[in-house]
Enzyme design. Sequence first.
Site, short mmCIF file in Angstrom:
data_model
loop_
_atom_site.label_atom_id
_atom_site.label_comp_id
_atom_site.label_asym_id
_atom_site.label_seq_id
_atom_site.Cartn_x
_atom_site.Cartn_y
_atom_site.Cartn_z
N HIS A 167 0.87 -1.16 0.07
CA HIS A 167 0.09 0.11 0.10
C HIS A 167 1.03 1.27 -0.06
O HIS A 167 1.75 1.42 0.86
CB HIS A 167 -0.89 0.10 1.32
CG HIS A 167 -2.14 -1.10 1.01
ND1 HIS A 167 -2.51 -1.96 2.34
CD2 HIS A 167 -2.80 -1.61 -0.10
CE1 HIS A 167 -3.38 -2.59 1.84
NE2 HIS A 167 -3.49 -2.37 0.37
N GLU A 202 1.89 3.73 3.01
CA GLU A 202 2.47 2.95 4.24
C GLU A 202 3.87 2.90 4.08
O GLU A 202 4.49 1.74 4.04
CB GLU A 202 1.62 1.57 4.44
CG GLU A 202 0.02 1.73 4.50
CD GLU A 202 -0.38 0.28 4.53
OE1 GLU A 202 0.00 -0.58 4.52
OE2 GLU A 202 -1.97 0.61 4.41
N ARG A 260 -3.41 4.80 -1.86
CA ARG A 260 -3.24 3.38 -1.39
C ARG A 260 -2.94 2.38 -2.26
O ARG A 260 -2.12 1.41 -2.22
CB ARG A 260 -4.46 3.09 -0.71
CG ARG A 260 -4.75 1.57 -0.24
CD ARG A 260 -6.05 1.29 0.47
NE ARG A 260 -6.42 -0.03 0.62
CZ ARG A 260 -6.26 -0.74 1.70
NH1 ARG A 260 -5.74 -0.16 2.65
NH2 ARG A 260 -6.69 -1.81 1.77
N HIS A 273 2.67 -3.85 7.05
CA HIS A 273 1.61 -2.63 6.66
C HIS A 273 1.68 -1.60 7.87
O HIS A 273 2.37 -2.07 8.87
CB HIS A 273 0.18 -3.35 6.45
CG HIS A 273 -0.05 -3.92 5.24
ND1 HIS A 273 -0.84 -3.65 4.20
CD2 HIS A 273 0.44 -5.31 4.91
CE1 HIS A 273 -0.64 -4.51 3.24
NE2 HIS A 273 -0.02 -5.61 3.53
N GLU A 298 0.77 -5.13 11.16
CA GLU A 298 0.60 -3.46 11.12
C GLU A 298 1.41 -2.89 12.00
O GLU A 298 1.40 -2.94 13.27
CB GLU A 298 -1.15 -3.41 11.52
CG GLU A 298 -1.89 -4.18 10.54
CD GLU A 298 -2.18 -3.43 9.39
OE1 GLU A 298 -1.86 -2.25 9.14
OE2 GLU A 298 -3.08 -4.05 8.40
ZN LIG Z 1 -1.81 -1.68 4.22
#
Ligand SMILES: [Zn+2]
Length: 339
Positions: A95, A98, A153, A220, A293
């Site tokens: 993404h 990120e 994104r 991410h 994340e």
């Molecule tokens: Zn992501």
Amino acid sequence: MTNLRIFFGLLLALPLLLAGTCSTPAPGPPDAGIYHTYAEISTELQELQTQFPAIAKVMAIGESVEERTIWALKISDNVAQEEDEAAVLFVGGHHSREWISVDVPFLLAKHLLQNYQTDSAVKNMVDSGEIWIVPLLNPDGHQYSVISNRLWRKNRRNNGDGSFGVDLNRNYGHKWGGPGSSGETFSDIYRGPVAFSEPETAAIRNLAAQHQFVALLSYHNYSQLVLFPWGHTSAPAPDQALLSQLARTMADSIFNVHSQRYTPEQSSDLYLASGDATDWLYGETRAPSFTVELRPRSSNPGFVLPDSEIQPTFEENLPAALFLIEWTQSADRRMSSTL
Ligand SMILES: [Zn+2]
């Protein structure tokens, strides 16, 4: 008279002078502060290979929609050879916005190479396994985020209807098209017209076809979570106990560095998402696959994590990454399942 002429001359020149001062300066190279841009990642990966030719090899694994080369770095002893060793894959930058998800795996690569000679644990894991790192899977989107729209994104596919981009982490081929993905081209979670329609996800599919990865870690941000399959359903995965135990161990090792809590949980507990990288690799091969994340925990500052947080985010994630690499090489892993 002369003074008057100069005065009028200046008056006439004024709009030109103002235009000169107000116009935007010629653009320099894309700049993301301490975060790495695509150009910087490309250069620095090559430099790592030059500096550590025995254990580092840069490989082109595909080309993005806008024809940027997608790079993988292989780290292993006898790096030019295919050996019968446990292979583990780290991927960042699915993404665009990120940015920290690119720098963390890149810094991991650097750490392994720079400490190989002096840290016996690092040497052992590099000698015993194959560590593959794809720090920036979506170079077009990342570049677009750096230059034009910080919060972009998806990738930069022209969908042909005025919309751009496919969500690469909804484009993988296990249960593609299910809940938590969209068929609407303008959606931020647009899954693409078919599974693996995008050259970026196809590059990962092809890489996995050539090397039997026994674990995957996909970075991410944000939310501070360690997620394990499934994402497409709230039903438990067949290896739920193992996945959950590995995720918990990684979360604990992250916490031990800077006391930042990353919550281990099934991916669908966050929200349903079909067609992501981890469901796909796990679904196809049963290789334990995780989405981390990264920082921050909440929407402030959300995706726009300050430069000053890059180093501590890397530091706290390093032991978890090393743990996963060591686990792939352990007797525990070989006894754990069908792998
Ligand atoms: Zn992501």
